[in-house]
Design an enzyme around this catalytic site. Structure first.
Site, PDB file in Angstrom:
ATOM      1  N   GLU A   1      -6.714 -12.389   5.736  1.00 23.29           N
ATOM      2  CA  GLU A   1      -7.378 -11.102   5.553  1.00 23.29           C
ATOM      3  C   GLU A   1      -8.749 -11.193   4.896  1.00 23.29           C
ATOM      4  OE1 GLU A   1      -4.356  -7.730   4.855  1.00 23.29           O
ATOM      5  OE2 GLU A   1      -3.873  -9.241   3.354  1.00 23.29           O
TER       6      GLU A   1
ATOM      7  N   ALA B   1      -7.693  -4.576   9.126  1.00 25.26           N
ATOM      8  CA  ALA B   1      -8.559  -3.733   8.303  1.00 25.26           C
ATOM      9  C   ALA B   1      -9.241  -4.555   7.211  1.00 25.26           C
ATOM     10  CB  ALA B   1      -7.765  -2.587   7.703  1.00 25.26           C
ATOM     11  N   ASP B   2      -8.449  -5.315   6.445  1.00 25.43           N
ATOM     12  CA  ASP B   2      -9.032  -6.105   5.366  1.00 25.43           C
ATOM     13  C   ASP B   2      -9.946  -7.203   5.885  1.00 25.43           C
ATOM     14  OD1 ASP B   2      -8.230  -5.089   2.779  1.00 25.43           O
ATOM     15  OD2 ASP B   2      -6.184  -5.540   3.364  1.00 25.43           O
TER      16      ASP B   2
ATOM     17  N   GLN C   1      -0.628 -13.794   5.492  1.00 24.53           N
ATOM     18  CA  GLN C   1      -1.657 -12.931   6.066  1.00 24.53           C
ATOM     19  C   GLN C   1      -3.049 -13.531   5.875  1.00 24.53           C
ATOM     20  OE1 GLN C   1       0.014  -8.767   4.630  1.00 24.53           O
ATOM     21  NE2 GLN C   1      -1.519  -8.556   6.241  1.00 24.53           N
TER      22      GLN C   1
ATOM     23  N   HIS D   1       0.813  -1.214   0.000  1.00 28.84           N
ATOM     24  CA  HIS D   1       0.000   0.000   0.000  1.00 28.84           C
ATOM     25  C   HIS D   1       0.849   1.268   0.000  1.00 28.84           C
ATOM     26  CE1 HIS D   1      -3.849  -1.960   0.245  1.00 28.84           C
ATOM     27  NE2 HIS D   1      -3.455  -2.681   1.274  1.00 28.84           N
TER      28      HIS D   1
END
Length: 263
Positions: free
Chosen positions: A149, A174-175, A147, A44
């Site tokens: 997510e 967050a995801d 991860q 990101h």
């Protein structure tokens, strides 16, 4: 502090912080602190591979035991190959949804016959000076974090953790919250249950699990949830919070010293 992969493998509780500012000075400065690792984010941010390489040099220049781990943009063999050729301590890969994707991740950073990583001289091999020694010993030496997510990743967390070569899971809060329709509901019961499901999966597989907390005040509660390691704070957020606090302190100090105007 010890080697980050050794610490993870031994069930330690390493601490890192998040780097989104693509400058080696930031990496070098933070690496002088008592951190086990810094996480350099390529997913990101606008960081190029060259920037990441210079940040890895910055971490090494700090002459501390802090190590660099890179979050790549995607589970792509070419991107992974180029990152590990820099000579970083580990990689973290976003949105691993099932065991097949986890196996692909492991294969991407291992040389044949265990994987598909291309063999060449690089910074990791001392630009060829340690070529044969490095290639002979590299497999299994790079910290490999998957991860969790997405809803699918959540459902398959235990089978992902059980893939040989996956050293740790990492909850992307967050995801994951967005995927579950619970965006930013960090303290809701439903999101807490999802977190608990990942932690249980990691425990069943005897694989550590970590997460990110941008809110430093939440460190204790995240450890209380059962996370084994944390990335605490994000460079730009910590910088802005510190300046915001300075602004507030300055305003308060002025209020004490400058008498209020009277009508």
């Amino acid at each position: 502090m010890t080697d980050i992969k050794d610490s993870i493998d031994a069930g330690g509780h390493p601490l890192g912080t998040w780097l989104s500012i693509g400058h080696p000075k930031v990496a070098e400065g933070l690496a002088q602190l008592d951190l086990d690792f810094v996480l350099v984010d390529m997913e990101h941010t606008t960081m190029s591979l060259e920037t990441v390489e210079n940040m890895a040099r910055g971490v090494d220049a700090a002459r501390n035991e802090t190590e660099a781990v890179v979050r790549v943009p995607w589970n792509d063999p070419v991107r992974l190959k180029r990152v590990v050729d820099i000579g970083v301590a580990g990689v973290m890969v976003p949105m691993i949804d099932n065991a097949d994707e986890a196996r692909s991740l492991v294969e991407s950073i291992r040389y044949p016959p265990e994987g598909i990583r291309g063999i060449a001289g690089s910074r990791a091999t001392g630009y060829g000076r340690n070529f044969e020694e490095y290639v002979s010993n590299a497999n299994g030496s790079i910290l490999t974090i998957a991860q969790i997510e997405t809803r699918q990743g959540l459902e398959n967390a235990e089978e992902i953790a059980n893939v040989d070569g996956i050293d740790a899971l990492f909850v992307g809060p967050a995801d994951l919250s967005g995927s579950l329709g619970l965006f930013a509901e960090w303290d809701s019961d439903e999101f807490g249950e999802a977190i608990g499901q990942v932690i249980e999966a990691s425990q069943n597989a005897d694989v550590p699990v970590g997460t990110l907390t941008v809110d430093i005040d939440a460190i204790d509660s995240r450890l209380e949830q059962g996370f084994d390691f944390l990335i605490a704070g994000k460079d730009i957020s910590l910088l802005m919070d510190s300046v915001d606090r300075a602004i507030a302190d300055y305003a308060a100090a002025l209020d004490e010293r400058v008498p209020a105007s009277s009508d």
